[in-house]
Design a protein around this motif. Structure first.
Motif, PDB file in Angstrom:
ATOM      1  N   ILE B  44       0.707  -1.199  -0.085  1.00 21.22           N
ATOM      2  CA  ILE B  44       0.016  -0.140  -0.101  1.00 21.22           C
ATOM      3  C   ILE B  44       1.010   1.227  -0.027  1.00 21.22           C
ATOM      4  O   ILE B  44       0.758   2.222  -0.806  1.00 21.22           O
ATOM      5  CB  ILE B  44      -0.873  -0.167   1.340  1.00 21.22           C
ATOM      6  N   TYR B  45       1.825   1.414   0.766  1.00 20.54           N
ATOM      7  CA  TYR B  45       2.804   2.374   0.847  1.00 20.54           C
ATOM      8  C   TYR B  45       3.509   2.580  -0.244  1.00 20.54           C
ATOM      9  O   TYR B  45       3.807   3.667  -0.886  1.00 20.54           O
ATOM     10  CB  TYR B  45       3.831   2.297   2.136  1.00 20.54           C
ATOM     11  N   THR B  48       0.987   4.083  -2.805  1.00 15.58           N
ATOM     12  CA  THR B  48       0.524   5.374  -2.456  1.00 15.58           C
ATOM     13  C   THR B  48       1.534   6.617  -2.263  1.00 15.58           C
ATOM     14  O   THR B  48       1.445   7.547  -2.605  1.00 15.58           O
ATOM     15  CB  THR B  48      -0.280   5.406  -1.186  1.00 15.58           C
ATOM     16  N   ALA B  49       2.743   5.982  -1.721  1.00 15.13           N
ATOM     17  CA  ALA B  49       3.745   7.134  -1.688  1.00 15.13           C
ATOM     18  C   ALA B  49       4.733   7.170  -2.685  1.00 15.13           C
ATOM     19  O   ALA B  49       5.131   8.230  -3.297  1.00 15.13           O
ATOM     20  CB  ALA B  49       4.548   6.501  -0.162  1.00 15.13           C
ATOM     21  N   ARG B  53       3.131   9.362  -5.603  1.00 14.25           N
ATOM     22  CA  ARG B  53       3.479  10.824  -5.339  1.00 14.25           C
ATOM     23  C   ARG B  53       5.184  10.996  -5.935  1.00 14.25           C
ATOM     24  O   ARG B  53       5.514  12.049  -6.088  1.00 14.25           O
ATOM     25  CB  ARG B  53       3.773  10.909  -3.833  1.00 14.25           C
TER      26      ARG B  53
END
Lengths: 271, 204
Positions: B44-45, B48-49, B53
């Protein structure tokens, strides 16, 4: 008798007591607490189409306790034709939030993107909470499924907290505290929370100071909300077992204390 | 029956074997739980990170500004080198500075100023009645604070007030303990529900 054997007997007793209470269909009457009544009345009073933001800020391990809360609150919102923007500020809550919303939406024939949306997870929760006060589109450029957020029908015109009636944080920790501390004072955002019973006393100061709108706490809170909603669910189902477990523990505490004081008296005599 | 339910049922029972005593079956289930949770969070990180990003803006939109947080993030790993570990102070200083700047005003307002104003309630209500709740709050607050006042020995009147403060503390701890027991029992009931309904189909 060895300490291990005593431990096994206590655990086995608890297991049997709770299982028995769970299998027997007993209807327990409980009047709603002030906080649960306040939460229910508020959701009930909202006009159709109002936007609620539901944040799934919990781990999978607390599902048995917080899921009955999220289920009944989302059901209530969908029954009253309120719209829901779902998200998660806790990585483990991401899939849970998406599945929960889809499951209840199917019960009420709600359409993804029109009646509800799931924006997914965002790391750095404080930055996310503050960022959404300026622009939700910047913090979540895409929803969980990869659609551009500003093109999803429900999200058109929902730019920041000005367009969100209430944030409902379903939490098992202190994530709702950050909603209260960062979305509350700065953006004047109302916050409600559904949380585990273990966290209730931590949120009391925020309730009494008026920073937190209301709380639905633990399985008991879920059961009270279900009664107000009129459809018993897992909260009500768990109440007889919860009561049985508490009675069992009270009896164990009394027995433990009697043994302790008796032993202390004997030791006093022998010395 | 769904294979996922069978696995979950077996793992639930494996975890509960700990109640008998520590054993390899329990440890295997525990390791699997931790491993799965870490793996899930990592994915997930990562998505999403890192992907959303950093990599996506950099590769798809040629947004070179994201190189700054990327480099700052990479500097954190300089901790592993004795020679270059000082470089990690730059992102740490930025994080602490920004974090303090954001958190201090918010916490000061929510945890101090609002709590003080909520604690100071009038003893006489608007209708002229006596506000017993306000009295309890002020007595509880002052006596509890006295208990944590260590600049003078807890003797005489200070000792008595501090003693009263311990009773308020005990009330709080008792309520918290009671709620915690309720919480743990709810989790246990959740597992019983799963075992009896989804796994064993004993109840509907």
């Amino acid at each position: 008798m060895s300490k291990d054997k005593i431990r096994w007997i206590i655990f086995a007793g608890l297991f049997l007591f709770v299982t028995l209470a769970y299998t027997i269909d007993i209807k327990m009457v409980s009047s709603p607490s002030y906080e649960v009544q306040k939460s229910f009345d508020y959701i009930e009073s909202l006009p159709e189409g109002t936007i609620l933001m539901v944040s799934f800020d919990h781990e999978a391990s607390s599902l048995p306790e917080v899921q009955p809360i999220s289920l009944v609150m989302i059901r209530h919102a969908f029954r009253n034709n309120l719209r829901i923007v779902g998200l998660s500020l806790f990585a483990e809550g991401t899939a849970i939030g998406y599945r929960t919303l889809n499951k209840i939406a199917a019960e009420y024939d709600k359409i993804y993107g029109v009646d509800y949306v799931f924006l997914g997870f965002k790391p750095q929760h404080i930055a996310a909470i503050l960022g959404m006060g300026e622009s939700i589109y910047d913090v979540f450029p895409h929803d969980y499924l990869g659609n551009l957020t500003d093109t999803i029908p429900i999200m058109i015109g929902i730019e920041n907290y000005d367009n969100i009636e209430m944030v409902i944080s379903i939490t098992d920790g202190d994530r709702a505290v950050q909603w209260i501390e960062y979305a509350g004072p700065r953006y004047d955002q109302k916050v409600m929370t559904g949380l585990t019973a273990a966290m209730i006393t931590s949120y009391d100061p925020y309730l009494s100071s008026g920073q937190l709108f209301s709380v639905v706490g633990g399985l008991k809170g879920a059961a009270e909300y279900e009664n107000l909603y009129g459809v018993p669910g897992k909260g009500n189902r768990g109440m007889p077992a919860q009561t049985a477990a508490h009675l069992y523990l009270i009896v164990m505490i009394i027995i433990g204390n009697i043994i302790y004081f008796r032993n202390r008296k004997r030791q006093g005599r022998s010395s | 029956m769904d294979i996922g339910v069978i696995i979950a049922g077996i793992l639930t029972l494996a975890i509960y074997t700990f109640l008998y005593k520590d054993n390899p079956i329990y440890r295997a289930a525990e390791s699997l739980l931790i491993g799965l949770a870490m793996g899930y969070v990592l994915v997930i990180y990562w998505q999403t990170a890192f992907m959303d990003r950093i990599f996506s803006p950099l590769l798809n939109e040629s947004d070179w500004w994201v190189l700054i947080p990327l480099i700052l993030g990479l500097l954190m790993f300089s901790r592993f080198s004795r020679k270059y570990s000082w470089l990690s102070r730059i992102p740490i200083a930025l994080m602490i500075g920004a974090g303090a700047g954001v958190a201090i005003p918010a916490m000061l307002y929510a945890r101090t100023l609002k709590q003080i104003s909520a604690s100071v309630m009038p003893l006489i209500t608007e209708s002229g009645g006596f506000n017993f709740e306000a009295l309890v709050v002020i007595v509880g607050l002052l006596s509890t604070l006295t208990y944590f006042y260590f600049s003078r020995e807890h003797k005489g009147i200070i000792g008595k007030v501090a003693k009263l403060g311990t009773y308020f503390l005990m009330l709080f701890f008792g309520a918290t303990f009671g709620y915690t027991v309720m919480s743990r029992m709810s989790t246990f009931i959740g597992r019983i529900d799963f075992l009896l309904s989804d796994f064993l189909h004993i109840i509907k």
